[in-house]
Scaffold this motif. Structure first.
Motif, PDB file in Angstrom:
ATOM      1  N   ALA A 150       6.233   5.524   0.549  1.00 51.42           N
ATOM      2  CA  ALA A 150       7.481   4.680   0.712  1.00 51.42           C
ATOM      3  C   ALA A 150       8.462   5.292   1.641  1.00 51.42           C
ATOM      4  N   PRO A 151       9.216   4.661   2.328  1.00 43.50           N
ATOM      5  CA  PRO A 151      10.382   5.291   3.070  1.00 43.50           C
ATOM      6  C   PRO A 151      11.490   5.451   2.112  1.00 43.50           C
ATOM      7  N   GLY A 152      12.102   6.723   2.428  1.00 42.35           N
ATOM      8  CA  GLY A 152      13.268   7.012   1.558  1.00 42.35           C
ATOM      9  C   GLY A 152      13.085   7.301   0.020  1.00 42.35           C
ATOM     10  N   LYS A 153      11.579   7.742  -0.101  1.00 42.28           N
ATOM     11  CA  LYS A 153      11.194   8.061  -1.490  1.00 42.28           C
ATOM     12  C   LYS A 153      11.833   9.324  -1.731  1.00 42.28           C
ATOM     13  N   SER A 154      11.830   9.521  -3.283  1.00 39.72           N
ATOM     14  CA  SER A 154      12.210  10.764  -3.912  1.00 39.72           C
ATOM     15  C   SER A 154      11.109  11.813  -3.962  1.00 39.72           C
ATOM     16  N   ALA A 155      11.407  13.103  -4.479  1.00 36.63           N
ATOM     17  CA  ALA A 155      10.783  14.278  -4.214  1.00 36.63           C
ATOM     18  C   ALA A 155       9.611  14.190  -5.398  1.00 36.63           C
ATOM     19  N   ILE A 156       9.046  13.101  -5.450  1.00 37.30           N
ATOM     20  CA  ILE A 156       7.833  13.092  -6.401  1.00 37.30           C
ATOM     21  C   ILE A 156       6.447  12.727  -5.696  1.00 37.30           C
ATOM     22  N   ILE A 157       5.508  13.870  -5.398  1.00 33.93           N
ATOM     23  CA  ILE A 157       4.505  13.598  -4.568  1.00 33.93           C
ATOM     24  C   ILE A 157       3.219  13.452  -5.518  1.00 33.93           C
ATOM     25  N   SER A 158       2.571  12.365  -5.671  1.00 40.52           N
ATOM     26  CA  SER A 158       1.176  12.298  -5.880  1.00 40.52           C
ATOM     27  C   SER A 158       0.053  12.419  -5.153  1.00 40.52           C
ATOM     28  N   PRO A 204       0.761  -1.169   0.020  1.00 34.70           N
ATOM     29  CA  PRO A 204       0.006   0.052   0.116  1.00 34.70           C
ATOM     30  C   PRO A 204       1.007   1.342  -0.112  1.00 34.70           C
ATOM     31  N   ASP A 205       2.119   1.333   0.517  1.00 32.95           N
ATOM     32  CA  ASP A 205       2.833   2.632   0.549  1.00 32.95           C
ATOM     33  C   ASP A 205       3.654   2.601  -0.697  1.00 32.95           C
ATOM     34  N   GLY A 206       3.652   1.876  -1.792  1.00 31.90           N
ATOM     35  CA  GLY A 206       4.118   2.239  -2.977  1.00 31.90           C
ATOM     36  C   GLY A 206       5.330   1.437  -2.934  1.00 31.90           C
ATOM     37  N   SER A 207       5.732   0.608  -2.093  1.00 29.86           N
ATOM     38  CA  SER A 207       7.192  -0.080  -2.091  1.00 29.86           C
ATOM     39  C   SER A 207       6.899  -1.561  -2.673  1.00 29.86           C
ATOM     40  N   VAL A 208       7.841  -2.048  -3.679  1.00 34.93           N
ATOM     41  CA  VAL A 208       7.648  -3.482  -4.037  1.00 34.93           C
ATOM     42  C   VAL A 208       7.717  -4.465  -2.850  1.00 34.93           C
ATOM     43  N   ASP A 209       6.624  -5.433  -2.906  1.00 35.75           N
ATOM     44  CA  ASP A 209       6.445  -6.319  -1.929  1.00 35.75           C
ATOM     45  C   ASP A 209       7.676  -7.407  -2.331  1.00 35.75           C
ATOM     46  N   PRO A 239      11.354  -0.116 -12.672  1.00 37.02           N
ATOM     47  CA  PRO A 239      11.987   1.096 -12.664  1.00 37.02           C
ATOM     48  C   PRO A 239      12.722   1.428 -11.370  1.00 37.02           C
ATOM     49  N   HIS A 240      13.953   2.090 -11.611  1.00 39.77           N
ATOM     50  CA  HIS A 240      14.636   2.580 -10.543  1.00 39.77           C
ATOM     51  C   HIS A 240      13.923   3.387  -9.439  1.00 39.77           C
ATOM     52  N   ILE A 241      13.283   4.346 -10.047  1.00 39.03           N
ATOM     53  CA  ILE A 241      12.314   5.436  -9.371  1.00 39.03           C
ATOM     54  C   ILE A 241      10.734   5.319 -10.116  1.00 39.03           C
ATOM     55  N   SER A 242       9.915   5.141  -9.015  1.00 36.71           N
ATOM     56  CA  SER A 242       8.513   5.364  -9.869  1.00 36.71           C
ATOM     57  C   SER A 242       8.312   6.853 -10.159  1.00 36.71           C
ATOM     58  N   ASN A 243       7.599   6.778 -11.531  1.00 42.46           N
ATOM     59  CA  ASN A 243       7.268   8.528 -11.828  1.00 42.46           C
ATOM     60  C   ASN A 243       6.208   8.955 -10.987  1.00 42.46           C
ATOM     61  N   VAL A 244       5.202   7.922 -10.522  1.00 48.37           N
ATOM     62  CA  VAL A 244       4.018   8.394  -9.802  1.00 48.37           C
ATOM     63  C   VAL A 244       4.397   8.494  -8.452  1.00 48.37           C
TER      64      VAL A 244
END
Ligand code: PMP
Length: 409
Positions: A331-339, A151-156, A174-179
């Motif tokens: 997800a913890p440690g996510k990049s500065a992409i906020i959906s 649910p947090d958007g990290s790969v299970d 992907p290295h980083i998810s665009n969403v």
């Protein structure tokens, strides 16, 4: 923190477009996930090449063509160093991430993927890392399997591991998810894929400008990216691939520059990288991409990573103060992409009102329709930050969102 944002102003001053106004407001550009703005150094390098140095590559006996060839080959070496490839020949110039993934998929589809084989991707893919693999599966009789996310958007990761079987031939993610902004543990996922002998393709469209990339440490076979998302021109990108593997793969496009000899009966093909670079390459854009890498290196990864987290945390803290906002991807440690979505307001209405305030965000499915299905939303609003975004950009976003909230009480 203060120091970080002071440096941001120095960086900002290098981007002429950031001085413009939109609907009477200073531009707040937060669509960096789609494409980044260009620094003066890239604009100047492209202008100088076009106005003083322009000519084709490879075919020239004359000085200017030799110079163009050298410029492009220098960029190949620069990129190889930038992503820690084993040698410059591992860098294939393409027209972008989409073309790079298609190149890898088509070549692997012709040679590696077999009927009954399996291709694994994740639920967070961009269409560019779904559709080419669907086509390969269709053409070969292989099966496309989808690894779920949490649910947090990290790969299970446990489910990912269970998705892998001895039949798995390709794993792409992907290295980083665009969403979601999720930064995937590429080395760990690659190591898991390698236990079943799969070839690993990483979609680095969002990773390349946000995280240092070391393809050898990651262990992946392919890493794909576009220059236009890393301060460079459109129309150019890179497929970085393992030399010994690419050497075995068949060419995908045929024509000039990729051959060794041609008769009317038969042709033989050039060695890497030329084998995968049929036709005149995007010379101007390649040279611009070289300047973009130099720009990133002039800022340094310490700054980029620190700024990314600082601006993310600042914007997230502000968003918490606005009622009815639901974040998609935490997800913890996510990049500065906020959906996010806003209760009672369609994302397109949010985007239109924000535009009237000079705030450019992306609204829609972000070329990730299956992922929208996972979160059961038709679309999201996405604010994606870059090295030149300041606290005041985040404030501009927040005050525009307050207005939206006010209109839609
Ligand atoms: N993958 C991801 C994760 C992306 O964000 C994008 C661009 N939105 C692409 C692939 C495709 O990149 P391009 O359009 O430059 O080929």
């Amino acid at each position: 923190m203060r120091e970080l944002f002071d440096k941001t102003q120095w960086i900002r001053d290098q981007f002429p477009v950031l001085k413009r106004k939109v609907h009477g407001h200073p531009l707040v550009y937060l669509d960096n996930g789609a494409t980044t703005q260009k620094p003066q150094s890239v604009i100047d390098r492209v202008t100088r090449f076009l106005s003083e140095e322009y000519s084709t590559v490879h075919r020239g006996v004359y000085l200017m063509s030799q110079e163009s060839t050298e410029f492009c080959e220098t960029v190949r070496s620069t990129i190889a160093r930038f992503v820690n490839a084993r040698r410059p020949e591992e860098v294939i110039f393409t027209s972008g991430t989409t073309a790079a993934i298609n190149l890898a998929a088509t070549a692997l589809g012709k040679s590696v993927v077999t009927p009954g084989g399996e291709i694994v991707i994740t639920q967070m893919e961009h269409h560019a890392n779904i559709v080419p693999w669907q086509q390969v599966a269709l053409a070969t009789g292989a099966t496309l399997k989808i690894a779920p996310i949490m649910p947090d958007g990290s790969v299970d990761l446990e489910a990912f591991e269970r998705t892998l079987t001895p039949k798995t031939q390709i794993v792409a993610f992907p290295h980083i998810s665009n969403v979601l902004g999720t930064v995937n543990p590429v080395a760990q996922m690659t190591a898991m894929a390698k236990t079943v002998g799969a070839i690993v393709v990483v979609d680095g469209a969002q990773g390349i400008a946000h995280h240092p990339v070391d393809v050898q440490a990651m262990g992946c076979d392919f890493y794909c990216f576009s220059a236009h998302k890393m301060y460079g021109p459109t129309g150019v990108g890179v497929l970085v691939g393992r030399y010994d593997l690419m050497d075995q793969l068949p060419p995908v496009q045929f024509g000039g520059d990729m051959i060794e000899t041609v008769t009317f009966e038969k042709s033989t093909f050039a060695k890497l990288p030329a084998k995968f670079e049929a036709g005149t390459p995007p010379i101007t854009e390649i040279i611009g991409m070289g300047a973009a890498v130099e720009f990133i290196e002039s800022i340094g990864w310490n700054y980029i990573l620190g700024h990314d987290q600082a601006i993310l945390n600042y914007a997230l803290a502000g968003l918490e103060t606005i009622p009815g906002i639901q974040l998609i991807g935490t997800a913890p440690g996510k990049s500065a992409i906020i959906s996010f979505v806003m209760d009672g307001v369609h994302p397109h209405d949010v985007g239109t009102i924000l535009d009237m305030e000079g705030v450019a965000v992306r609204v829609g499915h972000h070329c990730a329709q299956p992922l929208m299905g996972v979160y059961d939303v038709p679309a999201t609003i996405r604010a994606s930050f870059s090295v030149y975004n300041t606290e005041s950009d985040a404030d501009g976003l927040l005050s525009a969102l307050q207005k939206v909230r006010h209109y839609f009480q």
